[in-house]
Design an enzyme around this catalytic site. Structure first.
Site, PDB file in Angstrom:
ATOM      1  N   GLY A 117      36.250  43.324  45.675  1.00 13.73           N
ATOM      2  CA  GLY A 117      35.297  44.090  44.868  1.00 13.73           C
ATOM      3  C   GLY A 117      34.902  43.411  43.564  1.00 13.73           C
ATOM      4  N   HIS A 156      46.733  48.245  52.753  1.00 14.87           N
ATOM      5  CA  HIS A 156      45.677  47.717  51.884  1.00 14.87           C
ATOM      6  C   HIS A 156      46.167  47.676  50.434  1.00 14.87           C
ATOM      7  CE1 HIS A 156      41.876  47.277  49.814  1.00 14.87           C
ATOM      8  NE2 HIS A 156      41.385  46.837  50.957  1.00 14.87           N
ATOM      9  N   GLU A 210      44.781  48.434  47.776  1.00 15.58           N
ATOM     10  CA  GLU A 210      44.464  49.634  46.988  1.00 15.58           C
ATOM     11  C   GLU A 210      45.490  50.725  47.249  1.00 15.58           C
ATOM     12  OE1 GLU A 210      40.443  49.884  48.349  1.00 15.58           O
ATOM     13  OE2 GLU A 210      39.947  48.121  47.157  1.00 15.58           O
ATOM     14  N   SER A 217      35.217  40.243  48.868  1.00 20.51           N
ATOM     15  CA  SER A 217      33.847  39.833  48.535  1.00 20.51           C
ATOM     16  C   SER A 217      33.180  39.000  49.630  1.00 20.51           C
ATOM     17  CB  SER A 217      33.824  39.099  47.185  1.00 20.51           C
ATOM     18  OG  SER A 217      34.272  39.960  46.153  1.00 20.51           O
ATOM     19  N   ASN A 221      35.525  48.061  56.156  1.00 22.43           N
ATOM     20  CA  ASN A 221      36.380  49.062  55.509  1.00 22.43           C
ATOM     21  C   ASN A 221      35.509  49.808  54.501  1.00 22.43           C
ATOM     22  OD1 ASN A 221      38.218  50.535  54.063  1.00 22.43           O
ATOM     23  ND2 ASN A 221      39.315  48.772  53.202  1.00 22.43           N
ATOM     24  N   GLU A 265      43.948  39.388  52.113  1.00 20.20           N
ATOM     25  CA  GLU A 265      43.010  39.885  51.110  1.00 20.20           C
ATOM     26  C   GLU A 265      43.565  39.629  49.711  1.00 20.20           C
ATOM     27  OE1 GLU A 265      40.250  43.057  52.971  1.00 20.20           O
ATOM     28  OE2 GLU A 265      41.893  44.064  51.976  1.00 20.20           O
ATOM     29  N   LYS A 272      36.224  52.349  52.770  1.00 21.85           N
ATOM     30  CA  LYS A 272      36.972  52.950  51.645  1.00 21.85           C
ATOM     31  C   LYS A 272      36.510  54.402  51.433  1.00 21.85           C
ATOM     32  CE  LYS A 272      37.655  48.319  49.957  1.00 21.85           C
ATOM     33  NZ  LYS A 272      37.852  47.397  48.858  1.00 21.85           N
TER      34      LYS A 272
END
Ligand code: 13P
Length: 252
Positions: free
Chosen positions: A174, A96, A98, A214, A10, A168, A12
């Site tokens: 991250g 996701h 985010e 990560s 991904n 996730e 992003k």
């Protein structure tokens, strides 16, 4: 149940078209002989067309990071499932964290997006996972259950068999702080149990569940050694040729 490992990158909101072309060419050179892992990259919308040209007839599949559920019309700034199919995508990431956090995506929206993807035979990679606060409050299983039941509302057994799920944990995204293989395995088992309750045991055992947060060359082997971890959705480490190649190679 034999679930083939699946590693997806991904990207992003990263990479110009030029940088995307360079990375994808590199991946093609390094991964063309890999048969034991399914591989996908999910570049930003702007690079999908060029990515498709390079990846045509390749073992590396193409995915997008989002879609809008309507077929077409006055939805400024949005991209439909048909458009993603048209540009050569086989996968699309949906829900996701985010998007849930920055763009107010809800379970209801996630459900509509999954239906839109399935209607044109795009495979949704459905993301679920708890925040650090929710984990510390002991709510991990409840949050995952809410995300799964919300995302899958009204979907048939046949529909659900087409999905990929990505666990996730938000606190691992991250941050460099990976869930331990045992922590991830525990939640993956919980997800399979939910799928078995909502559908049946065979379906629960067939669906691939990726871990994301990560993932690096240094931890992929340990994560993949867990029986219910079937692959990874990789963010930061998918932006560099060497690390993504190592992750794919280390995942079987
Ligand atoms: P990182 O691998 O950068 O933690 O991101 C994970 C992720 O969000 C993949 O979708």
């Amino acid at each position: 149940m034999n679930r083939k490992p699946f590693i997806a990158g991904n990207w992003k909101m990263n990479k110009t078209i030029k940088d995307a072309i360079e990375l994808i060419n590199g991946l093609k050179r390094n991964l063309s002989d890999i048969e034991y892992v399914d591989i996908a990259v999910c570049p930003p919308f702007t690079a999908l067309s060029d990515a498709r040209e390079i990846l045509m007839d390749s073992n590396i599949k193409l995915g997008a990071q989002n879609l809008y559920w309507e077929e077409e019309g006055a939805y400024t700034g949005e991209v439909s499932a048909v458009m993603l199919k048209d540009v050569g995508c086989e996968f699309v990431i949906i829900g996701h964290s985010e998007r849930r956090k920055y763009f107010n995506e809800t379970n209801e929206g996630v459900n509509k997006k999954i239906r839109a993807a399935l209607s044109v035979e795009l495979i949704p990679i459905v993301c679920v996972g708890e925040t650090l606060e929710q984990r510390e409050q002991g709510k991990t299983f409840d949050v995952v259950k809410d995300h799964i039941t919300g995302a899958l509302t009204g979907l048939s057994n046949d529909d659900v068999l087409k999905l990929v799920i990505a666990y996730e944990p938000v606190w691992a995204i991250g941050t460099g702080k990976t869930a331990t293989p045992e922590q991830a395995q525990e939640v993956h088992v919980h997800i399979r149990k939910l799928l078995s309750e909502l559908y049946n045991e065979e379906t629960a055992q067939s669906i691939r569940i990726q871990y994301g947060g990560s993932v690096k060359p240094e931890n992929i082997k340990e994560l993949m050694s867990q029986p219910d971890i079937d692959g990874a959705l990789v963010g930061g480490a998918s932006l560099k040729l060497d690390s993504f190649v190592e992750i794919v190679k280390g995942s079987s």
